[in-house]
Design an enzyme around this catalytic site. Structure first.
Site, PDB file in Angstrom:
ATOM      1  N   ARG A 186       0.706  -1.152   0.010  1.00  0.00           N
ATOM      2  CA  ARG A 186       0.174  -0.033   0.033  1.00  0.00           C
ATOM      3  C   ARG A 186       0.881   1.227   0.036  1.00  0.00           C
ATOM      4  NH1 ARG A 186      -4.054  -1.094   4.137  1.00  0.00           N
ATOM      5  NH2 ARG A 186      -3.433  -3.148   3.669  1.00  0.00           N
ATOM      6  N   THR A 187       1.940   1.188   0.616  1.00  0.00           N
ATOM      7  CA  THR A 187       2.686   2.347   0.708  1.00  0.00           C
ATOM      8  C   THR A 187       3.437   3.113  -0.532  1.00  0.00           C
ATOM      9  OG1 THR A 187       3.369   2.150   2.838  1.00  0.00           O
ATOM     10  CG2 THR A 187       4.569   3.564   1.944  1.00  0.00           C
ATOM     11  N   ARG A 208      12.163   2.754   1.081  1.00  0.00           N
ATOM     12  CA  ARG A 208      11.651   1.733   2.231  1.00  0.00           C
ATOM     13  C   ARG A 208      13.064   0.950   2.419  1.00  0.00           C
ATOM     14  NH1 ARG A 208       7.039  -1.232   4.122  1.00  0.00           N
ATOM     15  NH2 ARG A 208       6.103   1.116   4.250  1.00  0.00           N
ATOM     16  N   HIS A 221       8.159   6.236  10.013  1.00  0.00           N
ATOM     17  CA  HIS A 221       7.379   6.264   8.720  1.00  0.00           C
ATOM     18  C   HIS A 221       6.681   7.534   8.676  1.00  0.00           C
ATOM     19  CE1 HIS A 221       5.049   4.678   5.444  1.00  0.00           C
ATOM     20  NE2 HIS A 221       4.694   3.772   5.776  1.00  0.00           N
ATOM     21  N   LYS A 265      22.419  -8.975  -5.734  1.00  0.00           N
ATOM     22  CA  LYS A 265      23.765  -9.237  -5.930  1.00  0.00           C
ATOM     23  C   LYS A 265      24.949  -8.528  -4.992  1.00  0.00           C
ATOM     24  CE  LYS A 265      22.427  -9.579 -10.947  1.00  0.00           C
ATOM     25  NZ  LYS A 265      22.310  -8.396 -12.116  1.00  0.00           N
TER      26      LYS A 265
END
Lengths: 324, 188
Positions: free
Chosen positions: A64-65, A114, A142, A92
């Site tokens: 959702r974010t 994020r 957040h 990697k």
């Protein structure tokens, strides 16, 4: 740091609410108001960020974010690229800074990040020229979730000053809780927390919040409950005995709410565990603003993107004399 | 009788009474231009255009006994100088209460100068639908256009010298009704 910093009332980045002033938070919330209307139009798009390139750099799973940021970016006409940790060079072994610098070498303007590590957004912001927006870093902050919670509360109560908001659940691991506490206290709200002691931070007494050991007391006290998602892996890690027991002691149920003398607003940042931290008839009840939070999330993120996208003074010099 | 003065002396251009007369005439001209009030929608540009639009709608209601739909437009997000100005300009509310497809829109603003605000308003309106026609009514035309834009209804044309500015004050926001010609601070 860059020319953008001087041009924006928020500075270059949005990393958390802890270091924002009351006036800056107010500015974001007030700016979000007119952005709500854009999402109601037939053509849900304004040309404001035309030509700006924004990278959504998601090292942790998020639905959702990320979608909310992407809607906000697209409705402002920015060009967006999504980079997820899996399936990219991150898997990697490339470092965070190398990833970001490579993206920046392709001339981007903003990064929405994020990351599972607390402080990752801050670390990145110090090392790249682009604006950085924290979309959740570890157990730290957040900020856009905190802001959309503030906006939703303000929509309902018409003010934030003096309202009582209790955050319920896993406060210890929650960046949402931290952003809420910082934001709410700055705006003059009274804040409470409620949850098992094993899921409250040791330093909670220094936060300047009321601490409730029983959900019944929290309900008695609060005007609004912000119910956090219980991370299901907490049970395996021994923080709580079982989900059933958690629901029995801390679950927000219709029955518990009915005992309070007044209507209590219900917020939840999602995704919900129905029947664990929140019962279905509460989540879908008349005082739930959970879907309003989602709607407001897009408006708040549009406001943040708009406010951070600084003007370039050197171009302004050239344009001098041309009025509106 | 107003004392004689050269056209660009600083001072009052329209006092409260003159502004009221001007708005009455503008209201009549808008109805005339539209050949009645059918399909007419008045849209004010934030900020002072909105209050002017409100007054025009009231005046049209007095004369024609018809309440014309009224909207408000904030053009900030459509400005062509967003890449150069900072800090970010404040965004005001936009409210277009009716479907504008096929309607006769009259955009209302206080002062017409470069025409860039009107350009932005035209772009924004296009995102709400396709009107049959869009007109422009302004209280003051001060010249200095930078785009091919012309008003249909003008309250007053004012000659403005270099280093001067036209300010419109309105009761609802400023506590008084007046249009003044002012000297810009620090102008050469």
């Amino acid at each position: 740091m860059t020319s953008n910093a001087a041009a924006s009332a928020l500075g270059k980045d949005l990393l958390g609410l802890e270091h924002l002033s009351r006036e800056q938070i107010q500015l974001i919330l007030d700016t979000a108001e007119p952005f709500k209307e854009i999402s109601e139009r037939a053509i849900k798009k304004v040309p404001t960020l035309r030509g700006a390139t924004i990278v959504n750099l998601f090292f942790e799973a998020s639905t959702r974010t990320r979608i909310s940021f992407e809607f906000a970016e697209k409705r402002l006409s920015a060009d967006t690229v999504n980079v997820a940790a899996s399936g990219s060079s991150v898997s990697k072994g490339e470092t965070l800074v190398d990833t970001a610098r490579n993206l920046e070498a392709m001339r981007i303007d903003m990064v929405v990040i994020r990351h599972g590590a607390s402080g990752a957004a801050h670390f990145l912001a110090e090392r790249i020229e682009s604006n950085v927006i924290n979309a959740g870093d570890g157990t730290h902050e957040h900020p856009t979730q905190g802001l959309l919670d503030l906006l939703t509360l303000r929509d309902h109560f018409k003010r934030l000053d003096g309202i009582k908001v209790c955050i319920v659940g896993d406060v210890l691991h929650s960046r949402v809780a931290r952003s809420n506490v910082f934001g709410l206290r700055k705006m003059g709200a009274q804040v409470g927390v409620c949850g098992p002691r094993s899921l409250l931070p040791n330093a909670v007494d220094e936060w300047g919040v009321e601490v409730f050991d029983r959900i019944e007391e929290a309900i008695e006290w609060a005007d609004a409950l912000n119910i956090l998602r219980l991370q299901l892996e907490r049970m395996q890690l021994g923080y709580i005995p079982s989900l059933r027991e958690y629901n029995r002691v801390f679950g927000v149920t219709r029955e518990r709410l009915d005992r309070a003398k007044r209507d209590i607003l219900i917020l939840h940042p999602g995704p919900m565990n129905r029947g664990v931290e929140i019962d279905s008839d509460v989540a879908d009840g008349p005082f739930s603003v959970i879907l309003d939070q989602v709607t407001n999330g897009v408006a708040v993120r549009m406001a943040v993107l708009y406010l951070l996208s600084g003007g370039k003074p050197e171009l302004a010099e050239r344009a001098k004399g041309g009025g509106a | 009788m107003t004392p004689p003065r050269s056209s660009n002396d600083p001072g009052t251009v329209l006092d409260a009474k003159a502004l009221a007369r001007t708005l009455r005439r503008m209201a009549d001209e808008i109805v005339e231009l539209n050949e009645g009030t059918d399909d007419l929608v008045i849209v004010g540009i934030q900020r002072r255009g909105v209050q002017i639009a409100e007054r025009l709608v009231r005046l049209i209601a007095e004369r024609e006994k018809v309440q014309v739909p009224q909207g408000a437009l904030d053009i900030t997000l459509y400005r062509d100088d967003l890449q150069t100005v900072g800090p970010r300009p404040v965004v005001g509310p936009t409210n277009i209460p009716v479907d504008i497809a096929g309607k006769h829109i009259v955009i209302v603003d206080d002062v017409l100068y470069t025409g860039r605000t009107v350009r932005a308003a035209l772009d924004e309106l296009a995102d709400f639908g396709r009107p049959k026609r869009i007109g422009l009514a302004v209280v003051v035309d001060r010249g200095g256009r930078e785009l091919p834009i012309a008003p249909d209804v003008v309250g007053k044309t004012v000659e403005v010298a270099r280093g001067q500015r036209v300010d419109l004050f309105i009761e609802e926001l400023d506590g008084r009704d007046e249009v003044v010609l002012a000297t810009v601070e620090g102008a050469k």
